[in-house]
Scaffold this motif. Sequence first.
Motif, short mmCIF file in Angstrom:
data_model
loop_
_atom_site.label_atom_id
_atom_site.label_comp_id
_atom_site.label_asym_id
_atom_site.label_seq_id
_atom_site.Cartn_x
_atom_site.Cartn_y
_atom_site.Cartn_z
N VAL A 172 44.62 -29.48 18.27
CA VAL A 172 45.39 -28.28 17.99
C VAL A 172 45.91 -27.77 19.33
O VAL A 172 45.26 -27.95 20.35
N LEU A 173 47.09 -27.18 19.34
CA LEU A 173 47.62 -26.67 20.61
C LEU A 173 48.29 -25.32 20.39
O LEU A 173 49.01 -25.14 19.41
N GLN A 174 48.01 -24.40 21.29
CA GLN A 174 48.54 -23.04 21.18
C GLN A 174 49.50 -22.79 22.34
O GLN A 174 49.07 -22.76 23.49
N SER A 175 50.79 -22.65 22.03
CA SER A 175 51.80 -22.55 23.09
C SER A 175 52.61 -21.27 22.96
O SER A 175 52.73 -20.72 21.86
N ASN A 176 53.22 -20.84 24.07
CA ASN A 176 54.16 -19.72 23.94
C ASN A 176 55.54 -20.22 23.50
O ASN A 176 56.46 -19.43 23.32
N GLY A 177 55.69 -21.51 23.35
CA GLY A 177 56.90 -22.10 22.75
C GLY A 177 58.04 -22.36 23.71
O GLY A 177 58.94 -23.15 23.41
N THR A 178 58.02 -21.73 24.87
CA THR A 178 59.22 -21.76 25.73
C THR A 178 59.46 -23.11 26.39
O THR A 178 60.56 -23.38 26.85
N LEU A 179 58.42 -23.94 26.46
CA LEU A 179 58.60 -25.24 27.13
C LEU A 179 58.72 -26.41 26.15
O LEU A 179 58.85 -27.56 26.56
N ILE A 180 58.66 -26.10 24.86
CA ILE A 180 58.70 -27.19 23.86
C ILE A 180 60.10 -27.80 23.81
O ILE A 180 61.08 -27.12 23.54
N ASP A 181 60.18 -29.09 24.12
CA ASP A 181 61.46 -29.80 24.00
C ASP A 181 61.26 -31.03 23.11
O ASP A 181 60.16 -31.24 22.57
N ASP A 182 62.31 -31.85 22.97
CA ASP A 182 62.21 -33.00 22.05
C ASP A 182 61.11 -33.97 22.47
O ASP A 182 60.43 -34.56 21.63
N GLU A 183 60.92 -34.12 23.78
CA GLU A 183 59.88 -35.07 24.24
C GLU A 183 58.48 -34.58 23.87
O GLU A 183 57.63 -35.35 23.48
N ILE A 226 55.61 -36.36 21.48
CA ILE A 226 54.20 -36.51 21.88
C ILE A 226 53.28 -35.94 20.79
O ILE A 226 52.31 -36.57 20.39
N PHE A 227 53.62 -34.76 20.29
CA PHE A 227 52.79 -34.17 19.23
C PHE A 227 52.78 -35.08 17.99
O PHE A 227 51.75 -35.22 17.33
N SER A 228 53.92 -35.67 17.74
CA SER A 228 54.03 -36.55 16.57
C SER A 228 53.16 -37.80 16.78
O SER A 228 52.36 -38.17 15.92
N LYS A 229 53.28 -38.42 17.94
CA LYS A 229 52.56 -39.68 18.20
C LYS A 229 51.04 -39.48 18.20
O LYS A 229 50.29 -40.33 17.72
N TYR A 230 50.59 -38.34 18.72
CA TYR A 230 49.13 -38.16 18.87
C TYR A 230 48.55 -37.15 17.87
O TYR A 230 47.41 -36.71 18.03
N ASN A 231 49.32 -36.83 16.84
CA ASN A 231 48.83 -35.91 15.79
C ASN A 231 48.31 -34.58 16.34
O ASN A 231 47.18 -34.18 16.06
N VAL A 232 49.13 -33.96 17.14
CA VAL A 232 48.75 -32.65 17.69
C VAL A 232 49.40 -31.56 16.83
O VAL A 232 50.62 -31.56 16.65
N ALA A 233 48.59 -30.66 16.27
CA ALA A 233 49.11 -29.57 15.45
C ALA A 233 49.39 -28.37 16.36
O ALA A 233 48.46 -27.73 16.85
N ALA A 234 50.66 -28.11 16.61
CA ALA A 234 51.01 -27.04 17.55
C ALA A 234 51.32 -25.73 16.83
O ALA A 234 51.90 -25.74 15.75
N SER A 235 50.91 -24.63 17.43
CA SER A 235 51.29 -23.30 16.96
C SER A 235 51.99 -22.57 18.09
O SER A 235 51.75 -22.84 19.27
N VAL A 236 52.84 -21.62 17.70
CA VAL A 236 53.62 -20.87 18.69
C VAL A 236 53.27 -19.39 18.56
O VAL A 236 53.14 -18.87 17.45
N SER A 237 53.13 -18.73 19.70
CA SER A 237 52.87 -17.28 19.69
C SER A 237 54.20 -16.54 19.61
O SER A 237 55.08 -16.76 20.44
#
Length: 395
Positions: free
Chosen positions: A105-116, A120-131
Amino acid sequence: MSNSIKVDILEVILKITECCNIACRYCYFFRGGNIDFDERPNVIKKDTIHALASFLKEAILANEIKLLRLDFHGGEPLMMGKKRFVEMVELFDTELSQLVDLEYVLQSNGTLIDDEWVEIFSKYNVAASVSLDGDQAIHDANRIDKKGRGTYVRATEGLKKLICAARSNKVVFPGIISVINDSSDTKITFKHFLDDLESPFISFVELDLTIDELNQETVEKISNNLLAVYNEWERINTPTIVHDISVRNFNDILKQLVLSGTEADKKEKRKYVSLTIRSDGSLNPDDILRNIYPYLFTNEYNIKNNTLSDYLSDEKLKDLYRKLFTLPEKCNECGVKKICRNGWGFGSIPHRYSKENDMNNVNALCGVYHEISLRLCDLVIQQGKSYDSIKHNLF
Ligand code: SF4
């Protein structure tokens, strides 16, 4: 060496960074009383990640862990950089995934999320949330960068990339974590998330204020905000309780009530432990307590020198749990004590703390928690669940 303590589910809040690219006005981590992040590496080092894999491997076997959830946190976790992040998850996949159900699981402020990052989240099954705190005006009032500029546009661009990938089943649907403060109108916020951002998985977090820091007016505003969300959530989800619109504050309790008395309920009651591992490998309690009990956030226990059982056997930690599990008289006599647990059931711990009485206070948000607990029970009974089947959750 301590005897092994059985743990069914271990949730690790892993501080892969202790730095952030933005500067929210209310940040509990960098702007609270505890500034011990000064002493830790900004980004977790390679040797700490290897030591962590060994620590977790030992814990899985010795403590009989069935499910291990690693929550990648910061600061802003994406400041770790892509290459180091990928190396880390590949190591955990190799070392741990054969031994345990492993969730990222990953908790991000969202500002750095890009296509790459999305790849990565897709390949390694990371469930991301944004604040995200609400619409642009609400969000930008507090969530600003180091130059004082609002971060709404950048954060929602990141969120939209995740939503788009989720719609094509590349990643799990992202959650939103939203801070309720006394100046926001949570009804507007909720509507904005559902209608404008089309984001139905939301978790509201009440500002981490202790009883000493709260006044009656703030309590009323926060309570009204939470109740406004509850009213809207109940309206949308009635007459049938569907789970399309999930507000974690309510859905987690609802699930507990619906499942009560069933086989699945017994599984839900498995022993759960949550802890924080800092960027230097120190073992600390749940982050929510860092400004209340800074003396528990030390480097006395470290993954490089200790086992999980060593840490869980620590007398100061046991004392903390004794305090958290001991209810004041009013809660002990309360009809919904097993749902609310003096606010713990709603994820609210600081609101029961004061310098004078420590944790031995009734939660400042008692009124709203009581009302929501009762209404959730009513909802479940209206849907056909018998009172008898849920009563062991009530008394
Ligand atoms: S509703 Fe109030 S009295 Fe009841 S358990 Fe919660 S905080 Fe305590």
